[in-house]
Design an enzyme around this catalytic site. Structure first.
Site, short mmCIF file in Angstrom:
data_model
loop_
_atom_site.label_atom_id
_atom_site.label_comp_id
_atom_site.label_asym_id
_atom_site.label_seq_id
_atom_site.Cartn_x
_atom_site.Cartn_y
_atom_site.Cartn_z
N HIS A 125 -3.08 6.65 3.41
CA HIS A 125 -3.25 5.21 3.67
C HIS A 125 -4.51 4.94 4.46
O HIS A 125 -5.21 3.96 4.24
CB HIS A 125 -2.02 4.68 4.42
CG HIS A 125 -2.05 3.23 4.71
ND1 HIS A 125 -2.31 2.72 5.97
CD2 HIS A 125 -1.87 2.16 3.91
CE1 HIS A 125 -2.27 1.40 5.93
NE2 HIS A 125 -2.01 1.03 4.69
N ARG A 172 0.62 8.57 5.61
CA ARG A 172 -0.20 7.85 6.61
C ARG A 172 -1.67 8.25 6.49
O ARG A 172 -2.56 7.40 6.63
CB ARG A 172 0.31 8.14 8.02
CG ARG A 172 1.62 7.49 8.37
CD ARG A 172 1.44 6.09 8.89
NE ARG A 172 2.69 5.35 8.84
CZ ARG A 172 2.80 4.05 9.08
NH1 ARG A 172 1.71 3.34 9.37
NH2 ARG A 172 3.97 3.44 9.01
N SER A 187 0.83 -1.21 0.00
CA SER A 187 0.00 0.00 0.00
C SER A 187 0.86 1.26 0.00
O SER A 187 0.63 2.19 -0.77
CB SER A 187 -0.93 0.01 1.21
OG SER A 187 -1.85 -1.05 1.16
#
Length: 210
Positions: free
Chosen positions: A40, A37, A14
């Site tokens: 994600h 982050r 990912s």
């Protein structure tokens, strides 16, 4: 096509995809780690250029974490998502007072939101620490008011409340404060965004020196 079932391999793949999508994004390394982050967690590439960082935000956040300061959150969804095993290693703790009995009672009597009143009650816990707001604009407005009045002195405010009412306005208020912040424009945000930002900082404490 063979399925990937190993959680670490899924996460690694990912982030590799995200890094490819952000190849042309010109940001300092630490800010880019936060952005990755958040993307994600949300699968929303708008955050690549939508997050706003005070110039001292990363430095202030890491210093607070490494010195064992508190993280105060507006809702339990943010609290439970934070990687407390890293935080506790520095002696820090996460506090969320939204279900505190005094907060609940005061909210019922006054008509103010529990999120706002919980910030008021937690003001001393904020000193030198991090405030992470991912849900309630009223909580962010209250923190801004506490800071202006000198009643709260957080090292970093992560302000990403979500919604059609007050979210954008509370973020505009935040960026006028003389305190490091991480936020975004508009009504987007949410607990997952706040959690991703905090956990990105916690991850950095494991690899970034003073």
């Amino acid at each position: 096509m063979k399925k990937i079932v190993d959680p670490q391999r899924i996460e690694d793949k990912s982030f590799k995809i995200i890094e490819g999508l952000l190849a042309d994004l010109n940001l300092p390394k630490e800010q880019k780690e936060v952005v990755k982050r958040v993307i994600h967690a949300t699968v929303d590439l708008d955050y690549a250029r939508g997050l706003i960082f005070h110039p001292c935000a990363i430095e202030a956040g890491l210093a607070a974490l490494r010195t064992g300061k508190n993280i105060v959150t507006d809702v339990n969804m943010v609290k439970v998502g934070i990687r407390r095993e890293i935080l506790s290693g520095f002696g820090g703790a996460v506090a969320c007072l939204i279900n505190d009995q005094e907060v609940v009672q005061s909210s019922s009597q006054s008509g103010y939101t529990r999120a706002a009143i919980s910030m008021r009650k937690a003001h001393q816990l904020m000193d030198g620490g991090i405030v992470a707001i991912g849900n309630a604009p009223t909580a962010l407005f209250e923190v801004c008011d506490l800071v202006r009045k000198g009643k709260a002195r957080p090292a970093l405010i992560i302000g990403v409340p979500v919604g059609f009412v007050g979210a954008a306005e509370s973020k505009k208020e935040l960026i006028t404060l003389p305190v490091p912040f991480i936020t975004n424009q508009g009504g987007k945000g949410g607990s997952s965004v706040a959690v991703a930002i905090v956990n990105a900082l916690l991850k950095m404490t494991e690899v970034k020196g003073e």
